[in-house]
Design an enzyme around this catalytic site. Structure first.
Site, mmCIF file in Angstrom:
data_model
loop_
_atom_site.group_PDB
_atom_site.id
_atom_site.type_symbol
_atom_site.label_atom_id
_atom_site.label_comp_id
_atom_site.label_asym_id
_atom_site.label_seq_id
_atom_site.Cartn_x
_atom_site.Cartn_y
_atom_site.Cartn_z
ATOM 1 N N PRO A 62 -25.264 12.639 -5.618
ATOM 2 C CA PRO A 62 -25.339 12.756 -4.157
ATOM 3 C C PRO A 62 -24.005 13.135 -3.501
ATOM 4 O O PRO A 62 -23.365 12.328 -2.816
ATOM 5 C CB PRO A 62 -25.799 11.365 -3.731
ATOM 6 C CG PRO A 62 -25.205 10.460 -4.766
ATOM 7 C CD PRO A 62 -25.249 11.246 -6.061
ATOM 8 N N CYS A 63 -23.594 14.379 -3.671
ATOM 9 C CA CYS A 63 -22.308 14.830 -3.139
ATOM 10 C C CYS A 63 -22.256 14.744 -1.618
ATOM 11 O O CYS A 63 -21.176 14.697 -1.041
ATOM 12 C CB CYS A 63 -21.997 16.247 -3.620
ATOM 13 S SG CYS A 63 -23.301 17.436 -3.294
ATOM 14 N N HIS A 64 -23.411 14.670 -0.973
ATOM 15 C CA HIS A 64 -23.438 14.535 0.488
ATOM 16 C C HIS A 64 -22.879 13.194 0.934
ATOM 17 O O HIS A 64 -22.553 13.023 2.101
ATOM 18 C CB HIS A 64 -24.866 14.733 1.021
ATOM 19 C CG HIS A 64 -25.831 13.708 0.527
ATOM 20 N ND1 HIS A 64 -26.452 13.806 -0.707
ATOM 21 C CD2 HIS A 64 -26.279 12.548 1.077
ATOM 22 C CE1 HIS A 64 -27.244 12.765 -0.878
ATOM 23 N NE2 HIS A 64 -27.154 11.989 0.189
#
Length: 161
Positions: A90-92
């Site tokens: 989940p790079c967000h």
């Protein structure tokens, strides 16, 4: 500037020669319509740490860099920019040190559609915002996920005199 580029390269070289964490993600990624490329050991470490950020929380590029023992938040950002495993990784959930959104899908700038999408995803996960930034209570300390010692470098400064 030159100094930043040199630090980034040194950090990447340090981690490229180390082994990835156990249970790391696949070392080959394929993007739609593009040839596959190997994911570096450093990128694998970034992705493994990023997976530890709980839903409803965010970490910062700097906190992740520190937890990895790397002094280059931009290197973390570049690894996340190339993340082939979203949404599993989940790079967000990673934002700038000032708690502003930073980048998303390689885009920056407050008005970008990608950053509007990033904010929407974070809000749906329970991240709170105040004054255009992530609220302090929504920030997760990446060193907690990195294990004992936060994954910091064992290099220490000598005392002079």
């Amino acid at each position: 500037p030159k100094t930043t580029t040199i630090l980034l390269l040194l950090s990447l070289l340090t981690f490229a020669t180390s082994t990835p964490p156990s249970g790391s993600l696949s070392m080959v990624a394929t993007a739609a319509g593009q040839a596959s490329r190997n994911v570096t050991a450093f990128e694998s470490k970034v992705y493994a740490l990023c997976k530890q950020i709980p839903k409803g929380k965010v970490s910062t590029y700097g906190s992740m860099a520190k937890a990895l023992g790397c002094g280059a938040p931009r290197a973390v950002g570049q690894a996340l920019r190339r993340n082939p495993f979203a949404p599993e990784v989940p790079c967000h959930r990673v934002v700038a040190a000032d708690r502003k959104l930073g980048g998303f899908f390689g885009e920056t700038g407050a008005g970008s559609s990608a950053l509007q999408r990033k904010r929407k995803i974070l809000e749906e996960e329970g991240v709170r915002f105040e004054d255009g930034k992530v609220a302090k209570e929504s920030v997760f300390d990446a060193s907690l996920a990195a294990g004992k010692g936060g994954g910091r470098s064992v290099i220490t400064k000598r005392k002079r005199g």
